[in-house]
Write a protein that holds these residues in place. Structure first.
Motif, PDB file in Angstrom:
ATOM      1  N   TYR A  76       0.843  -1.199   0.000  1.00 22.45           N
ATOM      2  CA  TYR A  76       0.000   0.000   0.000  1.00 22.45           C
ATOM      3  C   TYR A  76       0.873   1.241   0.000  1.00 22.45           C
ATOM      4  O   TYR A  76       1.878   1.325   0.690  1.00 22.45           O
ATOM      5  CB  TYR A  76      -0.917   0.028   1.226  1.00 22.45           C
ATOM      6  N   ASP A  77       0.487   2.228  -0.800  1.00 20.79           N
ATOM      7  CA  ASP A  77       1.057   3.566  -0.714  1.00 20.79           C
ATOM      8  C   ASP A  77      -0.071   4.548  -1.057  1.00 20.79           C
ATOM      9  O   ASP A  77      -1.160   4.143  -1.447  1.00 20.79           O
ATOM     10  CB  ASP A  77       2.286   3.742  -1.612  1.00 20.79           C
ATOM     11  N   GLU A  78       0.185   5.823  -0.898  1.00 21.91           N
ATOM     12  CA  GLU A  78      -0.860   6.836  -1.093  1.00 21.91           C
ATOM     13  C   GLU A  78      -1.484   6.787  -2.485  1.00 21.91           C
ATOM     14  O   GLU A  78      -2.635   7.169  -2.660  1.00 21.91           O
ATOM     15  CB  GLU A  78      -0.310   8.231  -0.815  1.00 21.91           C
ATOM     16  N   SER A  79      -0.739   6.305  -3.483  1.00 18.87           N
ATOM     17  CA  SER A  79      -1.293   6.245  -4.835  1.00 18.87           C
ATOM     18  C   SER A  79      -2.423   5.217  -4.941  1.00 18.87           C
ATOM     19  O   SER A  79      -3.197   5.238  -5.889  1.00 18.87           O
ATOM     20  CB  SER A  79      -0.202   5.918  -5.856  1.00 18.87           C
ATOM     21  N   LYS A  80      -2.508   4.321  -3.959  1.00 19.88           N
ATOM     22  CA  LYS A  80      -3.546   3.282  -3.970  1.00 19.88           C
ATOM     23  C   LYS A  80      -4.705   3.604  -3.031  1.00 19.88           C
ATOM     24  O   LYS A  80      -5.595   2.779  -2.843  1.00 19.88           O
ATOM     25  CB  LYS A  80      -2.928   1.937  -3.605  1.00 19.88           C
ATOM     26  N   LYS A  81      -4.690   4.789  -2.453  1.00 16.55           N
ATOM     27  CA  LYS A  81      -5.772   5.203  -1.554  1.00 16.55           C
ATOM     28  C   LYS A  81      -7.082   5.248  -2.338  1.00 16.55           C
ATOM     29  O   LYS A  81      -7.127   5.731  -3.466  1.00 16.55           O
ATOM     30  CB  LYS A  81      -5.461   6.585  -0.986  1.00 16.55           C
ATOM     31  N   PRO A  82      -8.166   4.724  -1.765  1.00 17.81           N
ATOM     32  CA  PRO A  82      -9.456   4.726  -2.468  1.00 17.81           C
ATOM     33  C   PRO A  82      -9.908   6.150  -2.789  1.00 17.81           C
ATOM     34  O   PRO A  82      -9.739   7.060  -1.995  1.00 17.81           O
ATOM     35  CB  PRO A  82     -10.428   4.079  -1.484  1.00 17.81           C
ATOM     36  N   LEU A  83     -10.480   6.318  -3.960  1.00 20.88           N
ATOM     37  CA  LEU A  83     -10.997   7.612  -4.385  1.00 20.88           C
ATOM     38  C   LEU A  83     -12.512   7.551  -4.416  1.00 20.88           C
ATOM     39  O   LEU A  83     -13.096   6.613  -4.955  1.00 20.88           O
ATOM     40  CB  LEU A  83     -10.474   7.962  -5.779  1.00 20.88           C
ATOM     41  N   LEU A  84     -13.135   8.551  -3.837  1.00 21.23           N
ATOM     42  CA  LEU A  84     -14.590   8.665  -3.875  1.00 21.23           C
ATOM     43  C   LEU A  84     -14.957   9.767  -4.845  1.00 21.23           C
ATOM     44  O   LEU A  84     -14.369  10.842  -4.833  1.00 21.23           O
ATOM     45  CB  LEU A  84     -15.140   9.010  -2.491  1.00 21.23           C
ATOM     46  N   ASP A  85     -15.927   9.497  -5.694  1.00 21.34           N
ATOM     47  CA  ASP A  85     -16.341  10.465  -6.694  1.00 21.34           C
ATOM     48  C   ASP A  85     -17.855  10.413  -6.809  1.00 21.34           C
ATOM     49  O   ASP A  85     -18.459   9.344  -6.740  1.00 21.34           O
ATOM     50  CB  ASP A  85     -15.687  10.120  -8.037  1.00 21.34           C
ATOM     51  N   GLN A  86     -18.449  11.567  -6.962  1.00 15.73           N
ATOM     52  CA  GLN A  86     -19.893  11.623  -7.184  1.00 15.73           C
ATOM     53  C   GLN A  86     -20.123  12.072  -8.598  1.00 15.73           C
ATOM     54  O   GLN A  86     -19.620  13.103  -9.043  1.00 15.73           O
ATOM     55  CB  GLN A  86     -20.557  12.583  -6.201  1.00 15.73           C
ATOM     56  N   ILE A  87     -20.854  11.258  -9.342  1.00 16.85           N
ATOM     57  CA  ILE A  87     -21.191  11.545 -10.731  1.00 16.85           C
ATOM     58  C   ILE A  87     -22.698  11.689 -10.794  1.00 16.85           C
ATOM     59  O   ILE A  87     -23.421  10.695 -10.661  1.00 16.85           O
ATOM     60  CB  ILE A  87     -20.698  10.419 -11.657  1.00 16.85           C
ATOM     61  N   GLY A  88     -23.183  12.898 -10.924  1.00 20.86           N
ATOM     62  CA  GLY A  88     -24.619  13.135 -10.882  1.00 20.86           C
ATOM     63  C   GLY A  88     -25.159  12.727  -9.519  1.00 20.86           C
ATOM     64  O   GLY A  88     -24.736  13.240  -8.507  1.00 20.86           O
ATOM     65  N   THR A  89     -26.079  11.786  -9.501  1.00 15.51           N
ATOM     66  CA  THR A  89     -26.652  11.311  -8.245  1.00 15.51           C
ATOM     67  C   THR A  89     -26.119   9.949  -7.865  1.00 15.51           C
ATOM     68  O   THR A  89     -26.755   9.202  -7.126  1.00 15.51           O
ATOM     69  CB  THR A  89     -28.190  11.258  -8.324  1.00 15.51           C
ATOM     70  N   SER A  90     -24.933   9.584  -8.348  1.00 11.78           N
ATOM     71  CA  SER A  90     -24.353   8.280  -8.061  1.00 11.78           C
ATOM     72  C   SER A  90     -22.964   8.425  -7.435  1.00 11.78           C
ATOM     73  O   SER A  90     -22.265   9.396  -7.722  1.00 11.78           O
ATOM     74  CB  SER A  90     -24.232   7.448  -9.332  1.00 11.78           C
ATOM     75  N   LEU A  91     -22.584   7.474  -6.592  1.00 12.44           N
ATOM     76  CA  LEU A  91     -21.274   7.469  -5.967  1.00 12.44           C
ATOM     77  C   LEU A  91     -20.421   6.388  -6.617  1.00 12.44           C
ATOM     78  O   LEU A  91     -20.896   5.305  -6.933  1.00 12.44           O
ATOM     79  CB  LEU A  91     -21.386   7.160  -4.472  1.00 12.44           C
ATOM     80  N   GLN A  92     -19.140   6.688  -6.769  1.00 10.94           N
ATOM     81  CA  GLN A  92     -18.197   5.708  -7.294  1.00 10.94           C
ATOM     82  C   GLN A  92     -17.002   5.666  -6.354  1.00 10.94           C
ATOM     83  O   GLN A  92     -16.466   6.693  -5.970  1.00 10.94           O
ATOM     84  CB  GLN A  92     -17.762   6.078  -8.698  1.00 10.94           C
ATOM     85  N   LEU A  93     -16.603   4.461  -5.971  1.00 15.10           N
ATOM     86  CA  LEU A  93     -15.450   4.265  -5.095  1.00 15.10           C
ATOM     87  C   LEU A  93     -14.414   3.474  -5.853  1.00 15.10           C
ATOM     88  O   LEU A  93     -14.717   2.495  -6.495  1.00 15.10           O
ATOM     89  CB  LEU A  93     -15.865   3.497  -3.838  1.00 15.10           C
TER      90      LEU A  93
END
Length: 93
Positions: A76-93
């Motif tokens: 694990y390193d910071e480049s592999k940290k999960p990213l959360l994104d909201q696209i319209g009314t949906s969440l993507q992890l």
């Protein structure tokens, strides 16, 4: 969100989870600290049934459990940290 469902896509270098519905309070996840977002059950009746069957916690443990779980993985390193994104009314992890 009728007819919408959670999608889990697995690639060679990542996994993406797509969940329709967005944040329950209408906020944008990019504007929030994911570690402070409180857990909210969208369907309390269904969550209660799954809890009684032993399939899930009574109340979710929030994004912190997901994000924290990555830090203990090999390589694990910071480049592999999960990213959360909201696209319209949906969440993507």
């Amino acid at each position: 969100m009728n007819g919408s469902e959670v999608h889990i896509d697995i690639y060679d270098d990542r996994m993406e989870i797509y969940s329709p519905g967005g944040m329950p309070d209408g906020s944008i996840i990019q504007d929030r600290d994911p570690l402070t977002v409180p857990s909210t059950r969208r369907n309390p009746v269904l969550a209660d049934i799954f809890n009684r069957l032993g399939y899930m916690e009574r109340k979710g443990s929030e994004f912190g459990k997901i994000i924290g779980g990555y830090e203990f993985q090999i390589n694990y390193d910071e480049s592999k940290k999960p990213l959360l994104d909201q696209i319209g009314t949906s969440l993507q992890l």
